[in-house]
Every structure is written in structure tokens, then in C-alpha cells.
Write an enzyme that holds these catalytic residues in place. Structure first.
Site, mmCIF file in Angstrom:
data_model
loop_
_atom_site.group_PDB
_atom_site.id
_atom_site.type_symbol
_atom_site.label_atom_id
_atom_site.label_comp_id
_atom_site.label_asym_id
_atom_site.label_seq_id
_atom_site.Cartn_x
_atom_site.Cartn_y
_atom_site.Cartn_z
ATOM 1 N N ASN A 163 39.768 49.906 -71.934
ATOM 2 C CA ASN A 163 39.979 50.097 -73.371
ATOM 3 C C ASN A 163 41.372 50.590 -73.749
ATOM 4 O OD1 ASN A 163 39.319 52.621 -72.323
ATOM 5 N ND2 ASN A 163 38.177 53.261 -74.122
ATOM 6 N N TYR A 164 42.042 51.324 -72.830
ATOM 7 C CA TYR A 164 43.442 51.727 -73.065
ATOM 8 C C TYR A 164 44.213 51.498 -71.771
ATOM 9 C CZ TYR A 164 42.093 53.957 -77.466
ATOM 10 O OH TYR A 164 41.649 54.193 -78.731
ATOM 11 N N LYS A 186 45.474 50.939 -59.629
ATOM 12 C CA LYS A 186 44.555 49.805 -59.704
ATOM 13 C C LYS A 186 44.102 49.677 -61.161
ATOM 14 C CE LYS A 186 40.212 48.225 -59.839
ATOM 15 N NZ LYS A 186 40.492 47.160 -60.683
ATOM 16 N N THR A 189 40.284 45.122 -64.330
ATOM 17 C CA THR A 189 40.562 43.679 -64.216
ATOM 18 C C THR A 189 40.881 43.105 -65.595
ATOM 19 O OG1 THR A 189 39.301 43.498 -62.207
ATOM 20 C CG2 THR A 189 39.604 41.467 -63.453
ATOM 21 N N GLU A 259 37.473 61.152 -65.807
ATOM 22 C CA GLU A 259 37.287 61.101 -67.266
ATOM 23 C C GLU A 259 36.249 60.012 -67.510
ATOM 24 O OE1 GLU A 259 41.726 61.935 -69.046
ATOM 25 O OE2 GLU A 259 41.093 59.879 -68.806
ATOM 26 N N CYS A 293 36.057 56.306 -75.596
ATOM 27 C CA CYS A 293 35.248 57.358 -74.971
ATOM 28 C C CYS A 293 34.920 58.428 -75.984
ATOM 29 C CB CYS A 293 36.000 57.967 -73.794
ATOM 30 S SG CYS A 293 37.627 58.609 -74.227
ATOM 31 N N GLU A 386 25.280 55.654 -74.515
ATOM 32 C CA GLU A 386 26.622 55.336 -75.038
ATOM 33 C C GLU A 386 26.691 53.834 -75.298
ATOM 34 O OE1 GLU A 386 29.903 55.255 -72.170
ATOM 35 O OE2 GLU A 386 31.184 56.265 -73.625
HETATM 36 P P1 NAP Z 1 34.234 50.940 -65.583
HETATM 37 O O1 NAP Z 1 33.436 49.712 -65.536
HETATM 38 O O2 NAP Z 1 33.675 52.168 -64.991
HETATM 39 O O3 NAP Z 1 35.653 50.579 -64.911
HETATM 40 C C1 NAP Z 1 36.695 51.512 -64.865
HETATM 41 C C2 NAP Z 1 37.640 51.184 -63.724
HETATM 42 O O4 NAP Z 1 36.950 51.366 -62.482
HETATM 43 C C3 NAP Z 1 38.115 49.725 -63.712
HETATM 44 O O5 NAP Z 1 39.461 49.707 -63.287
HETATM 45 C C4 NAP Z 1 37.204 49.089 -62.677
HETATM 46 O O6 NAP Z 1 37.761 47.934 -62.097
HETATM 47 C C5 NAP Z 1 37.123 50.207 -61.674
HETATM 48 N N1 NAP Z 1 36.016 50.144 -60.728
HETATM 49 C C6 NAP Z 1 34.842 49.476 -60.825
HETATM 50 N N2 NAP Z 1 34.089 49.698 -59.720
HETATM 51 C C7 NAP Z 1 34.799 50.516 -58.916
HETATM 52 C C8 NAP Z 1 34.562 51.107 -57.645
HETATM 53 N N3 NAP Z 1 33.452 50.903 -56.952
HETATM 54 N N4 NAP Z 1 35.513 51.897 -57.117
HETATM 55 C C9 NAP Z 1 36.664 52.131 -57.774
HETATM 56 N N5 NAP Z 1 36.956 51.599 -58.985
HETATM 57 C C10 NAP Z 1 36.023 50.807 -59.548
HETATM 58 O O7 NAP Z 1 34.611 51.345 -67.104
HETATM 59 P P2 NAP Z 1 35.166 50.403 -68.273
HETATM 60 O O8 NAP Z 1 34.084 49.509 -68.732
HETATM 61 O O9 NAP Z 1 36.479 49.831 -67.886
HETATM 62 O O10 NAP Z 1 35.470 51.501 -69.407
HETATM 63 C C11 NAP Z 1 34.505 51.955 -70.302
HETATM 64 C C12 NAP Z 1 33.956 53.297 -69.887
HETATM 65 O O11 NAP Z 1 35.040 54.202 -69.658
HETATM 66 C C13 NAP Z 1 33.109 53.966 -70.967
HETATM 67 O O12 NAP Z 1 31.991 54.568 -70.373
HETATM 68 C C14 NAP Z 1 34.041 55.020 -71.556
HETATM 69 O O13 NAP Z 1 33.375 56.091 -72.171
HETATM 70 C C15 NAP Z 1 34.817 55.426 -70.358
HETATM 71 N N6 NAP Z 1 36.095 55.995 -70.758
HETATM 72 C C16 NAP Z 1 36.258 57.345 -70.637
HETATM 73 C C17 NAP Z 1 37.439 57.924 -71.060
HETATM 74 C C18 NAP Z 1 37.655 59.400 -70.950
HETATM 75 O O14 NAP Z 1 38.812 59.794 -71.017
HETATM 76 N N7 NAP Z 1 36.627 60.228 -70.800
HETATM 77 C C19 NAP Z 1 38.455 57.145 -71.612
HETATM 78 C C20 NAP Z 1 38.255 55.758 -71.716
HETATM 79 C C21 NAP Z 1 37.065 55.200 -71.286
HETATM 80 P P3 NAP Z 1 37.299 46.462 -62.612
HETATM 81 O O15 NAP Z 1 37.774 46.362 -64.012
HETATM 82 O O16 NAP Z 1 37.996 45.571 -61.668
HETATM 83 O O17 NAP Z 1 35.811 46.428 -62.491
HETATM 84 O O1 G3H Z 2 38.805 55.981 -74.864
HETATM 85 C C1 G3H Z 2 39.419 57.012 -74.741
HETATM 86 C C2 G3H Z 2 40.800 57.211 -75.262
HETATM 87 O O2 G3H Z 2 41.462 58.130 -74.451
HETATM 88 C C3 G3H Z 2 40.722 57.639 -76.688
HETATM 89 O O3 G3H Z 2 41.867 58.268 -77.162
HETATM 90 O O4 G3H Z 2 40.552 59.544 -78.870
HETATM 91 O O5 G3H Z 2 43.030 59.729 -78.831
HETATM 92 O O6 G3H Z 2 41.909 57.599 -79.548
HETATM 93 P P1 G3H Z 2 41.844 58.800 -78.688
#
Ligand code: NAP
Ligand code: G3H
Length: 484
Positions: A163-164, A186, A189, A259, A293, A386
Site C-alpha cells: 500500500n505504500y 524485498k 510483488t 508493523e 493500516c 480488518e
Molecule cells: P502481506 O501480504 O503480509 O505482504 C507484506 C510483505 O510480506 C510483502 O512484501 C510480501 O511479499 C511479503 N511476504 C509474504 N509472505 C512472506 C513470507 N513468508 N516471508 C517474508 N515476507 C513475506 O501484506 P500486504 O497485503 O502487502 O499489506 C497489507 C497489510 O499490511 C494489512 O494487513 C495492513 O494493515 C498491513 N500494514 C500495516 C502497516 C503498519 O504500519 N502497521 C502499514 C501498512 C500496511 P509478496 O508481495 O511477494 O507476497
Molecule cells: O498503511 C499505513 C501507512 O503507514 C499509513 O500512513 O496513516 O500516515 O497515512 P498514514
């Protein structure tokens, strides 16, 4: 070259030891725009075997980089920030196509990231150690002096979410670099092409070979191998709670920053300014179609003011623009069909269990129209899960105690908002909430990026935020002088 230059070839390479490399396997992942299905580019689908080379190179480069004075490391980051900002329109265009977020917001992400890099460069110069005298401890005289320095942890593996992909990459890469670590990045994707543009910026700024390497490939293929690799000294991850917990089970004795997901509540007390609350809630819940998030993911409102709050919120939700990122629509196609299907499942569950639909529940492909529910109850999935999409549930509560209980019953603990005119009440409620940050009279959000950013329970581990990240990516190392 960082991308193939033959005809209309769209292949982007990885950064290894200062060179742009193609996969030995000749396997590539196609990155398609969620918005219109067009090809954004192809990125290497690196194998586990190839990953070894990236880590060996990062480990070999680290000590040399640590020896570079911090003011020179900071100067390189400033240069990178300037290049990034000068290329903001090109990079934002790629970002917009790749993650389907509107153009204006993509430009903001790039500019925000340049600011983050500059701030990190300056903050890196200010992270210092301390000296501690033995005389303060019972039974000791002034016979020993511990000189404590902060030193880099070594090789930091940075993993970012879709997302970012620029901002949440730089928020890991740059604190690590200014502190003297080398980095293997990394990218997600879906987000890899944008991330490779960011890597190119660091190359143009003159990052030494191996200090920053970038490897693309599916997380489910190379992720486990990378996080548990012996040459990785620390993992900094942002993404879903599911993957974060999985990584935590693999890394062993390595420092870990996580995070993860959230289910942030906006709590509306009886004396709240409802016009202000509505504005913040709608902005907080629906920007980037709820794929943040920190999005407001549920409203907990005192029953006595619920109707009046809805009067304020509903017109704002109905006014949200829906369409293509190119047209700066607020609600755009979600990142994948699976993501849209999941949001639809939560909507269907709420309707089937008796929630009152105020607007929305309309779908066109991967576009989910902004959806607002009243009369949501705790047996509905939307009260707890979520969605990462544009759907907002309103739960009416009878007391502040009930709002606190529902907030704390969540598996998540990222942020919460409290809307009230009573600062005393705001602090009383804040003290009882099991979340990392409480916003008083404002939407839940991460920025500005030098604030501490903390998730508790399934929302994360450790503290991010520029100075906090630098501290997390360094460790204490002490030399004790003994006065004999
Ligand atoms: P995700 O599916 O968990 O993927 C995040 C990253 O992990 C991607 O680079 C992914 O690579 C990689 N990944 C997947 N499987 C892995 C493994 N087994 N080992 C190591 N890395 C692996 O999350 P997303 O869909 O990209 O993002 C959405 C989620 O992120 C939401 O739940 C959101 O709340 C959370 N988020 C949290 C924050 C925060 O600061 N708290 C900020 C932004 C987003 P691939 O893309 O290649 O699968
Ligand atoms: O998805 C998580 C981002 O870090 C959100 O950043 O709340 O400042 O827009 P933001």
C-alpha cells in the site's frame, strides 16, 4: 541498465552489488495494473539460490559502510532525497498504475518520502551514546566508566507492503543506512516496479556497491528463506498480521520490527464536535479506498448522539468520488480481485446478520463503492476483521465502558481516536485503551513520520518513527574504563 532497453520491453532488473541483474532462471513476474489490467512491468522472480548472492554482497559491504563518517552517509541520503523529489512525477505515475491509488496521493507519498529521508539523514547525526559512572550503583565507587556507543546491527532485511511501497520501504532502508547497516530490500510483488525506481534513486545518489541490494520475488517463495538466513542480522517488516506472526516464528534470535494490521476505532463521546468528527472519520476511513493500516475501521458512538453523527457522516460518504486513479478518484479499484471478494464477504455477512445498510454495497469489478453500516453488532465479522477496503461499520454503545471494552476486545491494537470536548475525559479513556497511539479529536494516522509508531497485540512489535527506527537498528556497545 535498471530496465531492459530493447523496443517496448518492460523488464526491470534487481540491484546486486551495484549492478542491475536479471534472474539466472530467466523467470519473471508480470506486474499488472489493478486499475486497467495493463502491464506495468516485469520483475525478476529470484530464487532462493540467487538470494544467497544478495546477502553475501550486503554482508561484505557492511563494515566498509559503517566506517564511512555519519555526515557522509547523511549527505548521500540528502542527495537521494533531492533526486527522488526531482523525479516525483515519473515515480508517482508508476506508483499510481501499480497500486491503483490516485495520482495526487501518489505524488504526496513521493514528496513525503523525500522529507522522511532528509529528516532521517539529520536525525542520524544526532544519535549518540552516553557515558555512565559506576558510583551511582550501591557498593561501587567512581572506579569505572562505561562508554556506551550505538553501533549498527549488520545486515537489515527490509520487507514492505503493497500500500505504500515507496514510503514504507524508505522508512526502513534509510534509518538502517544512516546508522551504518547494509540493507537487503524485498519489495511487495505488487509494488516492485515502484520500489525499483526508489532503488535507482539511491544508485544515482552514489550508494556504494552492496550497501543496498534489492531482490524481487514472491514472498511465499523466497520470504521464509530470507528471514531465517544466517547472514540477516535484523528483520524490519510491514504487512499483514498473518505474515508477520509467521515471520516471528522463524527468525529466532534476531531483532525484529513488525508493523502489522489494525482495526482502529473512532470513539465518539456525547459532547463531541460531530461536524469535526465526521470530517476526520470519513477522511480516515475511506482514503485510498480504506487500504491503510491506520484507516478508521469502526465507529463506536454513544447511542444518544448516533443519529446526529450519521446525519453528518452520510452526505460525506455519498460525496466520495469513485473511479480511476488517473482521475484522482477517492475510491479506486482494490489491489486484487481476492481483496475485493473478501470485502464483499464482510459486507454480505453484516447484511445477513441484520446490519442496516446506509449506503454502498455496490461493486463494479474490483471497485467496492464506499459502504456505511449502522446497527452493527458484535456477532458480525465486520466488527472485528480488518477489511482493507472502503467499508465502515457503526456500533452504537450505551456507555464509555462499553466502547473501551469493544476497543480492547480486538485482537489488534494499532491506534484509536477519541472525539470529545473534554480533555480530562479524553485522557481518562486513552489511559484505558490497549493501543499504540490515541488521537484526540483527529483521525487515526501514522504521520508525521518522526512520531513514534507502535502496534500492540497483533498489530506489531517494536517502535518505528525516524529516531525510534534508528535506535532499533543499532545496538549498544560498551567499553569500560577501570580506574585502578
Ligand atoms: P502481506 O501480504 O503480509 O505482504 C507484506 C510483505 O510480506 C510483502 O512484501 C510480501 O511479499 C511479503 N511476504 C509474504 N509472505 C512472506 C513470507 N513468508 N516471508 C517474508 N515476507 C513475506 O501484506 P500486504 O497485503 O502487502 O499489506 C497489507 C497489510 O499490511 C494489512 O494487513 C495492513 O494493515 C498491513 N500494514 C500495516 C502497516 C503498519 O504500519 N502497521 C502499514 C501498512 C500496511 P509478496 O508481495 O511477494 O507476497
Ligand atoms: O498503511 C499505513 C501507512 O503507514 C499509513 O500512513 O496513516 O500516515 O497515512 P498514514
Amino acid at each position: 541498465m535498471f530496465r531492459c532497453i530493447h523496443g517496448d520491453c518492460q523488464k526491470y532488473k534487481n540491484l546486486l552489488n551495484g549492478e542491475w541483474v536479471a534472474p539466472a532462471s530467466k523467470k519473471w513476474d508480470k506486474i499488472v495494473s489493478p486499475s486497467d489490467g495493463s502491464l506495468v512491468g516485469e520483475v525478476p522472480a529470484m530464487s532462493r539460490e540467487e538470494a544467497d548472492e544478495f546477502l553475501k554482497s550486503a554482508a561484505a559491504a557492511q563494515k566498509g559502510w559503517e566506517a564511512v563518517p555519519v555526515n557522509e552517509r547523511a549527505a548521500l541520503l540528502h542527495k537521494a532525497a533531492d533526486i527522488l523529489e526531482s523525479e516525483k512525477d515519473v515515480i508517482a505515475e508508476v506508483l499510481m498504475r501499480e497500486i491503483s491509488r490516485n495520482r495526487k496521493s501518489c505524488v504526496s507519498e513521493v514528496v513525503r518520502t523525500a522529507d522522511l529521508i532528509r529528516f532521517t539523514a539529520e536525525e542520524g547525526k544526532r544519535v549518540t551514546g552516553e557515558s555512565i559512572s559506576s558510583g551511582a550503583f550501591p557498593g561501587f565507587h567512581e572506579t569505572k566508566l562505561s562508554i556506551v556507543n550505538r553501533v549498527p546491527v549488520g545486515v537489515v532485511l527490509a520487507i514492505a507492503p503493497f500500500n505504500y511501497p515507496i514510503n514504507l520501504a524508505a522508512s526502513k532502508i534509510t534509518p538502517a543506512l544512516v546508522a551504518g547497516n547494509s540493507v537487503l530490500f524485498k519489495p511487495p510483488t505488487q509494488g516492485s516496479v515502484s520500489a525499483l525506481y526508489l532503488a535507482r534513486v539511491f544508485c544515482e545518489a552514489g550508494i556504494p556497491a552492496g550497501v543496498l541490494n534489492v531482490i524481487t520475488g514472491q514472498g511465499r517463495v523466497i520470504g521464509d528463506y530470507l528471514v531465517s538466513h544466517p547472514l540477516v542480522n535484523m528483520v524490519a517488516f510491514t504487512g499483514s498480521s498473518k505474515v508477520g506472526k509467521h515471520i516471528a516464528s522463524l527468525v529466532g534470535m534476531k531483532p525484529l520490527l513488525l508493523e502489522l494490521g489494525g482495526k482502529d476505532a473512532a470513539i465518539i463521546l456525547e459532547d463531541a464536535d460531530l461536524v469535526l468528527a465526521a470530517k476526520h472519520i470519513v477522511g480516515g476511513a475511506f482514503s485510498y479506498s480504506g487500504q491503510r493500516c491506520t484507516a478508521v475501521k469502526r465507529i463506536l458512538v454513544l447511542d444518544s448522539v448516533a443519529d446526529k453523527l450519521i446525519e453528518q457522516i452520510l452526505p460525506l460518504v455519498r460525496a466520495l468520488t469513485v473511479g480511476r486513479p488517473e482521475d484522482n478518484a477517492e475510491i479506486t479499484p482494490l489491489i486484487t480481485t481476492e481483496a475485493a471478494d473478501f470485502v464483499q464477504e464482510l459486507i454480505d455477512d453484516a447484511i445477513q446478520k441484520g446490519a442496516k445498510l446506509l449506503t454502498g454495497n455496490k461493486r463494479e469489478g474490483n471497485i467496492i463503492y464506499p459502504t456505511l453500516f449502522d446497527q452493527v453488532t458484535v456477532d458480525m465479522r465486520i466488527a472485528w476483521e480488518e477489511p482493507f477496503g472502503p467499508v465502515l461499520p457503526i456500533l452504537r454503545v450505551k456507555s464509555i465502558e462499553e466502547a473501551v471494552k469493544i476497543t480492547n476486545d480486538s485482537e489488534y491494537g494499532l491506534q484509536a481516536s477519541i472525539f470529545t470536548k473534554s480533555i480530562d475525559e479524553a485522557f481518562r479513556v486513552a489511559a484505558r485503551l490497549d493501543v499504540g497511539t490515541i488521537q484526540v479529536n483527529g483521525k487515526t494516522e501514522r504521520g508525521p513520520d518522526h512520531f513514534p509508531f507502535v502496534g500492540v497485540k497483533s498489530s506489531g512489535m517494536g517502535t518505528q518513527g525516524i529516531r525510534y527506527s534508528i535506535e532499533a537498528m543499532t545496538r549498544c556497545k560498551a567499553v569500560v574504563l577501570n580506574f585502578n
